[in-house]
Design a protein around this motif. Sequence first.
Motif, mmCIF file in Angstrom:
data_model
loop_
_atom_site.group_PDB
_atom_site.id
_atom_site.type_symbol
_atom_site.label_atom_id
_atom_site.label_comp_id
_atom_site.label_asym_id
_atom_site.label_seq_id
_atom_site.Cartn_x
_atom_site.Cartn_y
_atom_site.Cartn_z
ATOM 1 N N PHE A 61 -9.308 9.987 -7.185
ATOM 2 C CA PHE A 61 -8.583 8.913 -6.511
ATOM 3 C C PHE A 61 -8.922 7.562 -7.156
ATOM 4 O O PHE A 61 -8.074 6.922 -7.750
ATOM 5 C CB PHE A 61 -8.943 8.907 -5.019
ATOM 6 N N ILE A 67 -1.475 4.909 -7.564
ATOM 7 C CA ILE A 67 -1.905 4.447 -6.240
ATOM 8 C C ILE A 67 -1.881 2.927 -6.198
ATOM 9 O O ILE A 67 -2.489 2.272 -7.053
ATOM 10 C CB ILE A 67 -3.337 4.944 -5.940
ATOM 11 N N ILE A 125 -12.775 -1.099 -4.266
ATOM 12 C CA ILE A 125 -11.976 -1.024 -5.493
ATOM 13 C C ILE A 125 -11.755 -2.445 -5.979
ATOM 14 O O ILE A 125 -11.345 -3.307 -5.189
ATOM 15 C CB ILE A 125 -10.627 -0.317 -5.217
ATOM 16 N N ILE A 169 -2.840 -0.325 -3.906
ATOM 17 C CA ILE A 169 -3.601 -0.811 -2.757
ATOM 18 C C ILE A 169 -3.576 -2.327 -2.803
ATOM 19 O O ILE A 169 -3.852 -2.922 -3.844
ATOM 20 C CB ILE A 169 -5.056 -0.277 -2.799
ATOM 21 N N ILE A 204 1.529 5.296 -2.240
ATOM 22 C CA ILE A 204 1.101 6.245 -3.268
ATOM 23 C C ILE A 204 2.341 6.897 -3.855
ATOM 24 O O ILE A 204 3.187 7.419 -3.126
ATOM 25 C CB ILE A 204 0.155 7.312 -2.685
ATOM 26 N N GLY A 216 -6.325 -0.534 3.568
ATOM 27 C CA GLY A 216 -5.054 0.174 3.711
ATOM 28 C C GLY A 216 -4.044 -0.585 4.539
ATOM 29 O O GLY A 216 -4.255 -1.758 4.874
ATOM 30 N N SER A 217 -2.958 0.083 4.881
ATOM 31 C CA SER A 217 -1.839 -0.599 5.529
ATOM 32 C C SER A 217 -2.160 -0.974 6.968
ATOM 33 O O SER A 217 -1.560 -1.891 7.516
ATOM 34 C CB SER A 217 -0.593 0.292 5.497
ATOM 35 N N ASP A 218 -3.116 -0.273 7.579
ATOM 36 C CA ASP A 218 -3.351 -0.469 9.009
ATOM 37 C C ASP A 218 -4.777 -0.906 9.350
ATOM 38 O O ASP A 218 -5.109 -1.051 10.526
ATOM 39 C CB ASP A 218 -3.026 0.827 9.771
ATOM 40 N N VAL A 245 -11.378 -1.399 0.689
ATOM 41 C CA VAL A 245 -10.038 -0.851 0.928
ATOM 42 C C VAL A 245 -9.811 -0.710 2.437
ATOM 43 O O VAL A 245 -10.537 0.031 3.109
ATOM 44 C CB VAL A 245 -9.882 0.530 0.249
ATOM 45 N N ASN A 264 0.832 -1.204 0.000
ATOM 46 C CA ASN A 264 0.000 0.000 0.000
ATOM 47 C C ASN A 264 0.865 1.252 0.000
ATOM 48 O O ASN A 264 1.458 1.609 1.026
ATOM 49 C CB ASN A 264 -0.895 0.030 1.254
ATOM 50 N N PRO A 282 -1.884 4.602 3.253
ATOM 51 C CA PRO A 282 -0.717 3.894 2.721
ATOM 52 C C PRO A 282 0.417 3.811 3.736
ATOM 53 O O PRO A 282 0.463 4.600 4.671
ATOM 54 C CB PRO A 282 -0.292 4.774 1.545
ATOM 55 N N GLU A 283 1.325 2.845 3.515
ATOM 56 C CA GLU A 283 2.487 2.777 4.404
ATOM 57 C C GLU A 283 3.572 3.750 3.956
ATOM 58 O O GLU A 283 4.490 4.059 4.719
ATOM 59 C CB GLU A 283 3.057 1.360 4.483
#
Lengths: 326, 326
Positions: B261, A152, B154, A154, A140, B161-163, B159, A138, A264-265
Motif C-alpha cells: 500500500f 492511491i 505518508i 490521499i 483508490i 482518509g475521507s471521513d 492519513v 481520497n 477512500p470516498e
Amino acid sequence: MNTQTIKPYVIGLDLGGTNSVFGIVDANGEIKATTAIKTLGFDSAEAYVAAAVTAMQPIIEEVGGIDTIKAMGIGAPNGNYYRGTIEYAPNLPWAHNGIVPLADMFSEALGIPVALTNDANAAAIGEMTYGVARGMKNFIMITLGTGVGSGIVIDGKLVYGSDGFAGELGHVIMRTENGRSCGCGRSGCLEAYCSATGVARTARELLATTDRPSLLREMNADDITSLDVSIAAGKGDELALEIYKFTGNLLGEACANFAAFSSPEAFVFFGGLTKAGDLIMDPIREGFKKHVLPLYRDKAQFLVSGLDGSSAAVLGASAVGWEIQK
Amino acid sequence: MNTQTIKPYVIGLDLGGTNSVFGIVDANGEIKATTAIKTLGFDSAEAYVAAAVTAMQPIIEEVGGIDTIKAMGIGAPNGNYYRGTIEYAPNLPWAHNGIVPLADMFSEALGIPVALTNDANAAAIGEMTYGVARGMKNFIMITLGTGVGSGIVIDGKLVYGSDGFAGELGHVIMRTENGRSCGCGRSGCLEAYCSATGVARTARELLATTDRPSLLREMNADDITSLDVSIAAGKGDELALEIYKFTGNLLGEACANFAAFSSPEAFVFFGGLTKAGDLIMDPIREGFKKHVLPLYRDKAQFLVSGLDGSSAAVLGASAVGWEIQK
C-alpha cells in the motif's frame, strides 16, 4: 521586450508492453494530435527514445512546434516517479535488466521537463484531472488488465511511499492457503484471481471442477480468454456470470481491507473487465459490503472510469505532465 | 503596548478506557506536570469534562497558569480528527451511544484550541515528534495492546482518509477461512490474533491441541494472559516462544501487505508485546521477508517505539496539540 511564450499543450506517452502511444493534449483534456510506435524491437533505450522523438516530430509541428509544449508525462510499467526511471521492467527488453532514466532522456532530446510514473498511477491522476474522480481528495484507482494495478490518492496527492513504488495492490495476498501462483513468484495475490488471465483461469477451474452447462464448453479450455467469458456473460451464460460474481466478490473483499487503510470516498475501476458493467460492479459492491468493517460501510462509492479506454492512458500520462511545477 | 504572551506548553490527554492521564508538555517533549482521573463513572460527557478541568487546575497553576498553554491535544478511542469528536466508543459509557464533540467542549472550558485524534494516531504523531520516527516521512505505527491499532504516516502527514477514520489495520482480514471471531463482529482480523487477548487465545489453542510441555500448563487455561506468556517466554519456555513466533510471523505477513500500500521506510511497534524484544521482533521480520513482494524486500526497518510506555500516550496526545496551526 519581455514576451512569454504561451504553452497550451503537454505530451502524454502511454508506454505499454506492445505499443507506445503519444498524444498532444490541451488543458481541457482534448487530444489534439496523436501517433504511435511499437514499444519493442529496439536494442537499447537510446534507440527507443530516438525512434519516439522522430515519430513525434510531425504531431509537434502540427500543433505549432515544441515551443507550444509545456512538458511531457509518461505512464510506464515499473515507472518510478521520484527518479523518472523505468526499473527492471520484465516485459521491456531494453529495460528489463536495469534502470533506465527515461524522463531525463526525453527531457534532453526534447528540451522540455518530463515526468514519469507507473501506468496505474497515471490512470489515477488522469481520473482526478479529467474523469470521475474530479474534485475527490481520497480515492483508490484499480486497473484491471493483463495485471491488476493501483494508484492511491490521499489528501489530493498520489501515494508514492518511501521509494516511489507504493501502491501495488494487485500483489496484496488474498488467500494464504492454497492460493493461486502469481507471476510475482508468490501465491494468492489479488492479481492471480482478478486480472484478465485470472478470470480465464477461474473459467477453466469452474469448467473442470463442475459439469454445469456453459457456452464456454464449446471452446478448447486452454484457449479461453477473459474476452470469451465476457461474450458468454453477455449472452446470459450462467457459468460466465458465476465467474464475474467470484471475481467481483474477491475484488470487493480486497477493497474492504483497503478501506481500513485509507478510508477512500471512492474506488474507481478501469480496464476490460469493467465493460461488463453491473455484472461485475454489483458483485464488487456485495463483496465489499459483506467484508467491510461496519465503520466504513456505505461510505465509499464504486465507480467505473469516466475516460474512454483508448485515450485514458494517454490522458493520464499527460496529466502527469501538467503536474510538473516549473 | 503590544505584548505577546509566551506559551511554552501544551496539554496532552491520554484518554484510555480506564484512566485519563493529563500531562503538561514542553516543546522538547518533557512532561512538566501530570495528573489523572478515572475515565468511567460519569453520567455524561459534560460531567467528565468538568471533572477533568477541575483535576487539571493545580497542574496548570504549577506551570504558570492557562496563559502559558498554547493548546491541548487528545488521544482517544474512536476519536475523529476532522470533527474533534469521539464517536460510538463501545467502552466509554458516556460516549458509546453517540457523537461527543469533546474537542469543542474542552476548548470552551479552557479557552484554548483543542485537537483530538484516535489513540494509535496520537502514538504515531508522538513517535514522529519525539520518538524513533523523527525525520521520517513514511512509516506505519502499530500499537499492540488490548486491541491492535495503527497510525499511518505518508509524506510526513497522518492519513485520516475521507471521513477521519482511516488506519484501522487491526481489522484487516488475515484469514478468510476458519478465521478467529473478532470483537468487531467479523472473523479473521489481525487483532483477533495479535492483540493481548489474541496472544492469550493462541496460548490456550496450543495447549489444547498439543501435549507439548509448558510452564503455562501449571495455570488454569482460562486465566492465562499475554503477560503470563511473556513471563514463560522469558524463562525460555518453548511453547511460549512458539506463541511469539506465530504472533510475530502473522504481524510480519500483515506488514508485507501494508508495504504494497504505502511502501513505508519503517514499521514502528508499541505496546506490551514489544517488551519481548527480539523474541517478537525477529519473527515479525521473518514473516515480512517470507511474504513481501520482492520489490519491497529489505527496504523497511522494524523498530520498537522509542518512547517510555507510561508517558508515550500523553506525549503523543500533546504532539497533536503542537500540530494545531493557530
